[in-house]
Design an enzyme around this catalytic site. Structure first.
Site, PDB file in Angstrom:
ATOM      1  N   GLU A 158       0.858  -1.191   0.000  1.00 15.40           N
ATOM      2  CA  GLU A 158       0.000   0.000   0.000  1.00 15.40           C
ATOM      3  C   GLU A 158       0.888   1.233   0.000  1.00 15.40           C
ATOM      4  OE1 GLU A 158      -0.710  -2.182   2.676  1.00 15.40           O
ATOM      5  OE2 GLU A 158      -2.520  -3.095   1.841  1.00 15.40           O
TER       6      GLU A 158
ATOM      7  N   TYR B  15       7.505   2.066  -7.768  1.00 14.86           N
ATOM      8  CA  TYR B  15       6.759   0.805  -7.920  1.00 14.86           C
ATOM      9  C   TYR B  15       6.356   0.588  -9.389  1.00 14.86           C
ATOM     10  CZ  TYR B  15       6.507   1.437  -2.859  1.00 14.86           C
ATOM     11  OH  TYR B  15       6.832   1.644  -1.541  1.00 14.86           O
TER      12      TYR B  15
HETATM   13  C1  COA Z   1      10.560   5.853  -2.001  1.00 17.75           C
HETATM   14  C2  COA Z   1      12.060   5.659  -1.728  1.00 17.75           C
HETATM   15  C3  COA Z   1      12.252   4.320  -0.972  1.00 17.75           C
HETATM   16  C4  COA Z   1      12.790   5.583  -3.077  1.00 17.75           C
HETATM   17  O1  COA Z   1      14.143   5.249  -2.838  1.00 17.75           O
HETATM   18  P1  COA Z   1      15.339   5.938  -3.674  1.00 17.75           P
HETATM   19  O2  COA Z   1      16.571   5.195  -3.386  1.00 17.75           O
HETATM   20  O3  COA Z   1      15.345   7.399  -3.397  1.00 17.75           O
HETATM   21  O4  COA Z   1      14.836   5.687  -5.177  1.00 17.75           O
HETATM   22  P2  COA Z   1      15.758   5.350  -6.440  1.00 17.75           P
HETATM   23  O5  COA Z   1      16.887   6.298  -6.520  1.00 17.75           O
HETATM   24  O6  COA Z   1      16.065   3.899  -6.433  1.00 17.75           O
HETATM   25  O7  COA Z   1      14.756   5.665  -7.642  1.00 17.75           O
HETATM   26  C5  COA Z   1      13.857   4.664  -8.068  1.00 17.75           C
HETATM   27  C6  COA Z   1      12.709   5.293  -8.846  1.00 17.75           C
HETATM   28  O8  COA Z   1      11.928   6.108  -7.960  1.00 17.75           O
HETATM   29  C7  COA Z   1      11.452   7.234  -8.680  1.00 17.75           C
HETATM   30  N1  COA Z   1      12.052   8.444  -8.095  1.00 17.75           N
HETATM   31  C8  COA Z   1      13.136   8.518  -7.284  1.00 17.75           C
HETATM   32  N2  COA Z   1      13.356   9.802  -6.909  1.00 17.75           N
HETATM   33  C9  COA Z   1      12.396  10.536  -7.509  1.00 17.75           C
HETATM   34  C10 COA Z   1      12.065  11.918  -7.495  1.00 17.75           C
HETATM   35  N3  COA Z   1      12.783  12.810  -6.800  1.00 17.75           N
HETATM   36  N4  COA Z   1      10.980  12.328  -8.207  1.00 17.75           N
HETATM   37  C11 COA Z   1      10.225  11.447  -8.894  1.00 17.75           C
HETATM   38  N5  COA Z   1      10.481  10.111  -8.935  1.00 17.75           N
HETATM   39  C12 COA Z   1      11.552   9.665  -8.255  1.00 17.75           C
HETATM   40  C13 COA Z   1      11.900   7.056 -10.116  1.00 17.75           C
HETATM   41  O9  COA Z   1      10.898   6.295 -10.783  1.00 17.75           O
HETATM   42  C14 COA Z   1      13.141   6.200  -9.950  1.00 17.75           C
HETATM   43  O10 COA Z   1      13.433   5.435 -11.085  1.00 17.75           O
HETATM   44  P3  COA Z   1      14.398   6.054 -12.241  1.00 17.75           P
HETATM   45  O11 COA Z   1      15.616   6.582 -11.544  1.00 17.75           O
HETATM   46  O12 COA Z   1      14.660   4.884 -13.113  1.00 17.75           O
HETATM   47  O13 COA Z   1      13.595   7.141 -12.870  1.00 17.75           O
HETATM   48  C15 COA Z   1      12.657   6.850  -0.914  1.00 17.75           C
HETATM   49  O14 COA Z   1      12.307   8.055  -1.566  1.00 17.75           O
HETATM   50  C16 COA Z   1      12.182   6.911   0.527  1.00 17.75           C
HETATM   51  O15 COA Z   1      12.795   6.354   1.427  1.00 17.75           O
HETATM   52  N6  COA Z   1      11.073   7.648   0.763  1.00 17.75           N
HETATM   53  C17 COA Z   1      10.535   7.797   2.128  1.00 17.75           C
HETATM   54  C18 COA Z   1       9.878   6.530   2.604  1.00 17.75           C
HETATM   55  C19 COA Z   1       8.727   6.117   1.694  1.00 17.75           C
HETATM   56  O16 COA Z   1       7.944   6.940   1.232  1.00 17.75           O
HETATM   57  N7  COA Z   1       8.614   4.792   1.460  1.00 17.75           N
HETATM   58  C20 COA Z   1       7.553   4.231   0.636  1.00 17.75           C
HETATM   59  C21 COA Z   1       6.380   3.900   1.493  1.00 17.75           C
HETATM   60  S1  COA Z   1       5.058   3.174   0.556  1.00 17.75           S
END
Ligand code: COA
Length: 145
Positions: free
Chosen positions: A103, A115
């Site tokens: 979710e 996702y």
């Molecule tokens: C969501 C989260 C886990 C993503 O981790 P991350 O290491 O920053 O993400 P990545 O660098 O691996 O990026 C993966 C994808 O996320 C998306 N993404 C990452 N940063 C983004 C940004 N600033 N804006 C839009 N999309 C973004 C893109 O689709 C990216 O894929 P791409 O690089 O091929 O375009 C991180 O932002 C986080 O910890 N957020 C807070 C906790 C949270 O919200 N968890 C999810 C709960 S459901």
């Protein structure tokens, strides 16, 4: 980056990232209990021995349910989230699960992008799923068969 299983020594760092990442963080006790949960599986991302992120899932019959995923704010946007999610997806695929689900808040565009980039699709809404602000949750699935 190195990926390890959940260990007691990682709990403090995970809890710190959890509180920096979520308005409804898991308690430290809940995280510690996961060490004994036979149905839980975690992937911990380590950089130079330090925890920079984690993903947890519960194995429920032939489904993987992602419980939490977070990357330390200083290390976001470097691909670590995608590597962790891919590890969880591959784990479930190798177990011949039916699929993997989670979710996500409707406002969490970054997580939704992540996702969708790995093939998860929107399969419905849980109304007012998040109790802090009554925000709706999107139910996402990636099916393997
Ligand atoms: C969501 C989260 C886990 C993503 O981790 P991350 O290491 O920053 O993400 P990545 O660098 O691996 O990026 C993966 C994808 O996320 C998306 N993404 C990452 N940063 C983004 C940004 N600033 N804006 C839009 N999309 C973004 C893109 O689709 C990216 O894929 P791409 O690089 O091929 O375009 C991180 O932002 C986080 O910890 N957020 C807070 C906790 C949270 O919200 N968890 C999810 C709960 S459901």
């Amino acid at each position: 980056m190195f990926i390890d299983d959940l260990r007691l020594e990682y709990i403090d760092a995970i809890y710190e990232i959890e509180t920096m990442s979520f308005s409804l963080p898991w308690s430290k006790d809940s995280l510690i209990k996961e060490l004994d949960n036979k149905n839980a599986h975690y992937f911990i991302a380590l950089l130079d021995g330090k925890v920079v992120g984690y993903i947890g899932l519960w194995e429920i019959i032939d489904e993987g349910h992602i419980t939490n995923i977070a990357i330390h704010p200083n290390f976001r946007g470097h691909g670590f989230g995608k590597i962790l999610l891919t590890s969880a997806v591959d784990y479930c695929k190798n177990k011949n699960f039916y699929g993997i689900t989670l979710e996500v808040r409707v406002s969490n565009t970054i997580a939704i992008n992540l996702y969708e980039s790995l093939g998860f699709v929107n399969c419905g809404i849980r109304k007012k799923f998040y109790t802090d602000n009554n925000e709706d949750g999107i139910i996402m699935w990636k099916y393997f068969r």
